[in-house]
Design a protein around this motif. Sequence first.
Motif, PDB file in Angstrom:
ATOM      1  N   VAL A  38       0.835  -1.202   0.000  1.00 15.68           N
ATOM      2  CA  VAL A  38       0.000   0.000   0.000  1.00 15.68           C
ATOM      3  C   VAL A  38       0.871   1.254   0.000  1.00 15.68           C
ATOM      4  N   THR A  39       1.919   1.241   0.825  1.00 14.58           N
ATOM      5  CA  THR A  39       2.824   2.396   0.869  1.00 14.58           C
ATOM      6  C   THR A  39       3.509   2.595  -0.474  1.00 14.58           C
ATOM      7  N   ALA A  40       4.007   1.510  -1.048  1.00 12.64           N
ATOM      8  CA  ALA A  40       4.644   1.611  -2.363  1.00 12.64           C
ATOM      9  C   ALA A  40       3.653   2.065  -3.433  1.00 12.64           C
ATOM     10  N   GLY A  41       2.405   1.615  -3.308  1.00 12.39           N
ATOM     11  CA  GLY A  41       1.388   2.029  -4.276  1.00 12.39           C
ATOM     12  C   GLY A  41       1.127   3.523  -4.234  1.00 12.39           C
ATOM     13  N   MET A  42       1.069   4.098  -3.032  1.00 10.39           N
ATOM     14  CA  MET A  42       0.876   5.539  -2.928  1.00 10.39           C
ATOM     15  C   MET A  42       2.090   6.305  -3.458  1.00 10.39           C
ATOM     16  N   LEU A  92      12.718  13.244  -7.478  1.00 13.47           N
ATOM     17  CA  LEU A  92      11.910  12.019  -7.404  1.00 13.47           C
ATOM     18  C   LEU A  92      12.015  11.367  -6.031  1.00 13.47           C
ATOM     19  N   PHE A  93      13.218  11.366  -5.458  1.00 10.59           N
ATOM     20  CA  PHE A  93      13.394  10.791  -4.124  1.00 10.59           C
ATOM     21  C   PHE A  93      12.584  11.568  -3.097  1.00 10.59           C
ATOM     22  N   ALA A  94      12.583  12.914  -3.202  1.00  8.92           N
ATOM     23  CA  ALA A  94      11.813  13.724  -2.262  1.00  8.92           C
ATOM     24  C   ALA A  94      10.325  13.432  -2.383  1.00  8.92           C
ATOM     25  N   VAL A  95       9.837  13.273  -3.610  1.00  6.89           N
ATOM     26  CA  VAL A  95       8.419  12.955  -3.820  1.00  6.89           C
ATOM     27  C   VAL A  95       8.083  11.609  -3.188  1.00  6.89           C
ATOM     28  N   ALA A  96       8.955  10.613  -3.404  1.00  8.47           N
ATOM     29  CA  ALA A  96       8.699   9.274  -2.858  1.00  8.47           C
ATOM     30  C   ALA A  96       8.690   9.286  -1.336  1.00  8.47           C
ATOM     31  N   VAL A  97       9.649   9.985  -0.721  1.00  9.98           N
ATOM     32  CA  VAL A  97       9.730  10.025   0.737  1.00  9.98           C
ATOM     33  C   VAL A  97       8.526  10.758   1.331  1.00  9.98           C
ATOM     34  N   LEU A  98       8.175  11.896   0.725  1.00  8.76           N
ATOM     35  CA  LEU A  98       7.041  12.665   1.233  1.00  8.76           C
ATOM     36  C   LEU A  98       5.732  11.891   1.129  1.00  8.76           C
ATOM     37  N   THR A  99       5.651  10.979   0.171  1.00  5.01           N
ATOM     38  CA  THR A  99       4.447  10.162   0.035  1.00  5.01           C
ATOM     39  C   THR A  99       4.466   8.979   0.987  1.00  5.01           C
ATOM     40  N   ALA A 100       5.645   8.381   1.173  1.00  4.00           N
ATOM     41  CA  ALA A 100       5.741   7.172   1.985  1.00  4.00           C
ATOM     42  C   ALA A 100       5.414   7.435   3.452  1.00  4.00           C
ATOM     43  N   ILE A 101       5.788   8.628   3.954  1.00  2.00           N
ATOM     44  CA  ILE A 101       5.582   8.913   5.375  1.00  2.00           C
ATOM     45  C   ILE A 101       4.098   8.920   5.746  1.00  2.00           C
ATOM     46  N   PRO A 102       3.245   9.699   5.074  1.00  2.00           N
ATOM     47  CA  PRO A 102       1.819   9.643   5.446  1.00  2.00           C
ATOM     48  C   PRO A 102       1.172   8.309   5.106  1.00  2.00           C
ATOM     49  N   ALA A 103       1.647   7.637   4.045  1.00  2.00           N
ATOM     50  CA  ALA A 103       1.079   6.334   3.696  1.00  2.00           C
ATOM     51  C   ALA A 103       1.370   5.312   4.790  1.00  2.00           C
ATOM     52  N   LEU A 104       2.598   5.323   5.315  1.00  2.00           N
ATOM     53  CA  LEU A 104       2.931   4.410   6.410  1.00  2.00           C
ATOM     54  C   LEU A 104       2.096   4.721   7.648  1.00  2.00           C
ATOM     55  N   ALA A 105       1.891   6.009   7.911  1.00  2.00           N
ATOM     56  CA  ALA A 105       1.076   6.380   9.071  1.00  2.00           C
ATOM     57  C   ALA A 105      -0.363   5.901   8.905  1.00  2.00           C
ATOM     58  N   ALA A 106      -0.866   5.947   7.665  1.00  2.00           N
ATOM     59  CA  ALA A 106      -2.247   5.506   7.427  1.00  2.00           C
ATOM     60  C   ALA A 106      -2.404   4.009   7.590  1.00  2.00           C
ATOM     61  N   THR A 107      -1.383   3.236   7.262  1.00  3.18           N
ATOM     62  CA  THR A 107      -1.481   1.775   7.355  1.00  3.18           C
ATOM     63  C   THR A 107      -1.481   1.288   8.795  1.00  3.18           C
ATOM     64  N   ARG A 108      -1.131   2.137   9.741  1.00  4.73           N
ATOM     65  CA  ARG A 108      -1.135   1.728  11.143  1.00  4.73           C
ATOM     66  C   ARG A 108      -2.547   1.707  11.746  1.00  4.73           C
ATOM     67  N   HIS A 109      -3.474   2.386  11.068  1.00  3.97           N
ATOM     68  CA  HIS A 109      -4.842   2.393  11.564  1.00  3.97           C
ATOM     69  C   HIS A 109      -5.544   1.096  11.154  1.00  3.97           C
ATOM     70  N   PRO A 110      -6.409   0.563  11.997  1.00  3.95           N
ATOM     71  CA  PRO A 110      -7.134  -0.670  11.646  1.00  3.95           C
ATOM     72  C   PRO A 110      -7.999  -0.477  10.404  1.00  3.95           C
ATOM     73  N   VAL A 111      -8.121  -1.568   9.631  1.00  2.23           N
ATOM     74  CA  VAL A 111      -8.908  -1.512   8.401  1.00  2.23           C
ATOM     75  C   VAL A 111     -10.378  -1.219   8.712  1.00  2.23           C
ATOM     76  N   ALA A 112     -10.872  -1.767   9.800  1.00  2.00           N
ATOM     77  CA  ALA A 112     -12.291  -1.581  10.134  1.00  2.00           C
ATOM     78  C   ALA A 112     -12.620  -0.112  10.376  1.00  2.00           C
ATOM     79  N   ASP A 113     -11.695   0.627  11.016  1.00  2.00           N
ATOM     80  CA  ASP A 113     -11.939   2.050  11.266  1.00  2.00           C
ATOM     81  C   ASP A 113     -12.013   2.818   9.948  1.00  2.00           C
ATOM     82  N   ALA A 114     -11.130   2.491   9.001  1.00  6.45           N
ATOM     83  CA  ALA A 114     -11.149   3.186   7.714  1.00  6.45           C
ATOM     84  C   ALA A 114     -12.418   2.874   6.933  1.00  6.45           C
ATOM     85  N   LEU A 115     -12.888   1.621   6.997  1.00  9.05           N
ATOM     86  CA  LEU A 115     -14.082   1.255   6.238  1.00  9.05           C
ATOM     87  C   LEU A 115     -15.333   1.885   6.813  1.00  9.05           C
ATOM     88  N   GLN A 116     -15.315   2.249   8.093  1.00  3.53           N
ATOM     89  CA  GLN A 116     -16.486   2.894   8.681  1.00  3.53           C
ATOM     90  C   GLN A 116     -16.642   4.323   8.187  1.00  3.53           C
TER      91      GLN A 116
END
Length: 588
Positions: free
Chosen positions: A513-517, A564-588
């Motif tokens: 998911v992080t790599a996808g973002m 390109l590296f700056a774009v990738a890093v800036l995207t990976a940080i919030p994406a990693l933070a989002a993956t820490r939340h449970p899937v059920a909370d996001a689906l609600q």
Amino acid sequence: MAGRLLLVCRLMVRDLRRRRTETVLLLVAISAATATLTLGLALNNALAKPYERTRAATAGPDVVAMPGATGPQALAALAPLASAPGVTAHSGPYPIAYLMLTAHGKTVQVVVQGRDNSPAALDRPAVTTGTWVRPGGVVIEPTFANALGVRTGDTVAINGRPLRVVGTAVTAARAVYPNADWRFGPGSPLVQLAGLAWVDSSEIGVLADAKPPSYTLNLRFADPHASTSFRHMSRGGIEYTSWTQIAETDGRLVKQARLALLVGAWLLTALAVASVANIVAGRVVDQRRRVGLLKAVGAGPAMIAAVHLAEYLVIGLAAAGTGLTAGWLTAPALTNPGAGLLGSTGTHPPALRTVLAVTVLALAIAAAATLAPVLRAATTDTVHALADAATPPRRRRWRVWLSRRMPTALLIGVRVNARRPRRAHLVMVNTLITTTALAALFMGLAQDQQVRLGESELASPRNTRTLQAMFLVVVVLCVLALVNAIVSTWTAVLDARHPLAVARTLGATPAQVTAGMAVAQLLPAIPGVALGIPVGIGLYLVATPGQPQYAPASWMLAVALAVLFAVAVLTAIPALAATRHPVADALQ
């Protein structure tokens, strides 16, 4: 009417207070463009007026006459000019010698003029530091002194004879460093770069090893237009230089810097529009449910558009004031005599024209960036707005066939961009403008920053000033691009939280998911970087006369990879933070 206006104001204030971070980001984005435009207008004003102020303050001449002869022959050639028809005032003749100056281990060419303390009718150099000439001392033109790295109280050597620097002064009778016109001898057609210095008239013969000096005579004409006919010409063995020629020569020192700031203002304007559009798009999407509620209670499209546009126009006006203040306070620091601008201390851009231009620019940025999403929100169907659903991607058979063969991360990135294609376009614009500015800066760094004056090289004031302007623009651009990238990535992650939760439910790992973002941001960033490199190089070539040197390919490759590296890093940080939340909370 009053009730509607009150409602618009209340909704605007409430929205600005609720979204303070986004409001600050909008303010920063527009202020950056308006401040740079203010600086560009300040340098535009400094390009023409510093010489005129110096000429008025120092009683600058209309024409400077120099004979090709030396000694008594030179004095005899200049004698009739003082009483020539149309001449209303003169000063001199003053002795001139073309010598060598040594300071801090560097030996450079210097034009030395002999003067005394008696008041002159024309050409009274204005002392900026220290005192005027006296026996045993030398006064140096400020730009030349800065390049040499000498200050009042230091000791320099002219033709091997030590002299104490007693001050610095500016004049309108000769061009500033490095265009003081050093010659191998009086009347020599070969002119070389040099600085300017003054010594006591009694010492110039000793410094020149008893060689007969040449002389210069300053003239003023009754007809102010008569001097322009001389321009730069030789007649009867005497060379005439008009004040317009000197003013044009001094103006070249800041011409490229002014152009860099003006081009930078346009780049910042484009980036500010992209940044504001990105932030506004996120705000409008977030406000889609409120749009539906307003429509449900009877608000029409005009009311919806007024509610949204009002807050952005207010932010634009506030940004105009902020950028104008920042540029107004910074302008004197960028236009000081030590930086090569003759007599430009305290230069400010023209007040009325600048206020109007900055205000129009700020409002134009706010309107251009917000008009499309606001109109789209105003014309959205009420039911669709209340549902608050993203526009589904258009399905094509070849896309479905291709997606089956994509890696998971690439598939997620492609689908995220398909849901929000306009956001992907803004990412490409952001990286394109940033890479263009960085490529132009590296082209400037690749140029020779030194000028040769005889045996040594000194810093070029024109290149130094241009690089300072380019650094200023690039720093502001990078800050604004960073803000834009952060807003874009966070908005993308928050907007895609439901699709990402579904992907995780179907088996995608947090790393995928992080790599996808990251892929979703890199896909539009790659063509932006690929186009930005040649556009930046071409922009520098168009703005720079002559044949500049090209920056090494390794520098440009490093710029592309860093962006390109700056774009990738800036995207990976919030994406990693989002993956820490449970899937059920996001689906609600």
